[in-house]
Design a protein around this motif. Sequence first.
Motif, short mmCIF file in Angstrom:
data_model
loop_
_atom_site.label_atom_id
_atom_site.label_comp_id
_atom_site.label_asym_id
_atom_site.label_seq_id
_atom_site.Cartn_x
_atom_site.Cartn_y
_atom_site.Cartn_z
N PHE A 235 0.85 -1.18 0.00
CA PHE A 235 0.00 0.00 0.00
C PHE A 235 0.89 1.24 0.00
O PHE A 235 1.63 1.48 0.97
N PHE A 236 0.85 2.00 -1.07
CA PHE A 236 1.58 3.25 -1.16
C PHE A 236 0.67 4.37 -0.65
O PHE A 236 -0.38 4.64 -1.23
N ILE A 237 1.11 5.05 0.42
CA ILE A 237 0.24 5.97 1.15
C ILE A 237 0.67 7.42 0.94
O ILE A 237 1.82 7.79 1.20
N SER A 238 -0.26 8.24 0.49
CA SER A 238 -0.08 9.69 0.47
C SER A 238 -0.49 10.23 1.84
O SER A 238 -1.61 10.00 2.29
N THR A 239 0.42 10.92 2.51
CA THR A 239 0.25 11.18 3.94
C THR A 239 -0.57 12.43 4.27
O THR A 239 -0.99 12.60 5.41
N LEU B 242 -3.20 -1.86 8.67
CA LEU B 242 -2.50 -2.33 7.47
C LEU B 242 -1.06 -2.71 7.80
O LEU B 242 -0.59 -3.79 7.44
N ALA B 243 -0.37 -1.80 8.48
CA ALA B 243 1.06 -1.98 8.70
C ALA B 243 1.38 -3.21 9.52
O ALA B 243 2.45 -3.82 9.36
N LYS B 244 0.49 -3.61 10.41
CA LYS B 244 0.75 -4.75 11.29
C LYS B 244 0.47 -6.10 10.63
O LYS B 244 0.83 -7.15 11.19
N ALA C 2 5.74 4.78 0.41
CA ALA C 2 5.44 6.22 0.39
C ALA C 2 4.90 6.65 -0.96
O ALA C 2 5.21 6.05 -2.00
N HIS C 3 4.11 7.74 -0.93
CA HIS C 3 3.43 8.21 -2.14
C HIS C 3 3.28 9.74 -2.10
O HIS C 3 2.29 10.27 -2.60
N ARG D 226 9.48 10.02 5.97
CA ARG D 226 9.70 10.23 7.40
C ARG D 226 8.39 10.16 8.19
O ARG D 226 8.33 9.60 9.29
N GLN D 227 7.33 10.74 7.62
CA GLN D 227 6.04 10.72 8.31
C GLN D 227 5.54 9.28 8.48
O GLN D 227 5.07 8.91 9.56
N LEU D 228 5.65 8.48 7.43
CA LEU D 228 5.19 7.10 7.52
C LEU D 228 6.04 6.29 8.48
O LEU D 228 5.52 5.43 9.21
N GLU D 229 7.32 6.54 8.49
CA GLU D 229 8.19 5.83 9.44
C GLU D 229 7.85 6.20 10.88
O GLU D 229 7.86 5.34 11.77
N LYS D 230 7.53 7.47 11.10
CA LYS D 230 7.14 7.90 12.44
C LYS D 230 5.79 7.30 12.84
O LYS D 230 5.60 6.84 13.97
#
Length: 327
Positions: free
Chosen positions: A111-115, A213-215, A223-224, A248-252
Motif C-alpha cells: 500500500f503506497f500511502i499519500s500522507t 494495514l502496517a501490522k 510512500a506516495h 519520514r512521516q510514515l516511518e514515524k
Amino acid sequence: MRKLAFYAWLYVESELRKTKNRILNLIDPPVVVLAYHRVSVPQIDFHSLVVSPENFRAQMEFLKRNFHLVRFEEDWAAAKKPAVAVTFDDGYADNVLALAIVEEVGVPVTFFISTGNIDSSNEFWWDELERLVLGEASYPPHFQLNDAKYGKTWSTETYRERRRMYWDLHQSAKKITVVRRTGWLRQIREWAGLNEVTDGANRSLTHDELMILAKSQWVTIGAHTISHPTLSSLTEEEQRHEVVSSKRQLEKLTGREITVFSYPFGAKRDYDLTTSRICREAGFNKAAAAFPGEAHRWGDPYQIPRHAIPNWDVDTFAAKLKGLWIR
C-alpha cells in the motif's frame, strides 16, 4: 492501399514485439505489477479507480490459484518463473476492506500511502472535483475559473460539457500548488452550490487504520508523497520535500522503515530524472511508475512498470492478464 499497408505494418510490428517479449520472458521470467486504488461500491468513478469487493476477491483468488506471487520490495532477480505483485496507491480508508480480502486469500500487497490526508475528513482533490462537477446538482449554465494562467469559462448545462470541464480542470490542477488548487475548489463549490462536507466515502485512512494495514504479515507500506502532486512540475527542493517528508512521516507513524515509493499519477511525464535521484538518495530501493510493461532484472528499479486494474469480472481479468505477459 496506403491505409491497408499501414494497418498491415501495425499488425507485423505487434507480432514482432510479442515474439521478442516471449523470448525475453524465457531468458528472464518477468514480474507483472498490478496497480489498484480502491475496493468499494462504484459510484462516480471517472478514472476507474474503484473495484467492487466481489470482483476484487475473485481477482485475488484467481491470482492465488494461477501465479507465483511476490512482494514488491523483494529482490526479483532470483525468480525462476513469471510472477505477479499487487499494489495499491493513495491510501483510501477502504483499503482496510481490501486488506481483509487479501489476508483471507493469502496475497501479499503493498500500500503506497499519500500522507497529507491521514486522520482528515478531506477528500483527495480529484474526488472532490469529481463530486462537485459530475454529481447530480442543479448546475448553472456556465462556470468561470478565475486564475491568472488557467482562467477560462466553460458551458456546463449538459453532463457532456461538465465532463469536458472536469477533464480540463483535472489536467491543470495536477500542475499547481496545493494552496492554488484549494482556491480553485472553493470557486467550484460556490458555483455548484455544494459544500466541503461529505459522507466520508472518499476519505483517507486514519492513523489507526494505517496501523491495521502496517501490522499485517501480508502488507508492505510504501510512500506516495504528502499532497499527491505531479512531481515533474515542482522544483527540486519541492520534490525533495514531498518525497522525503512522506517517508519520514510514515516511518514515524508506523515505526517501520519505508523502503519503496510510488510516483503520483506515474506516467513518464509525471516524474523526471531528478525525482528518481531523490528517491535513491532518500533510501528507497524501488519506485513504482504507472506505465504498462513487465519488470525484468535489467530494468530500472526506479521506474517499475505497473498495470492499472479496473472493475473487471474475473473472466475479463483472466483474459487481460494473460495478454500482459507478451504485449
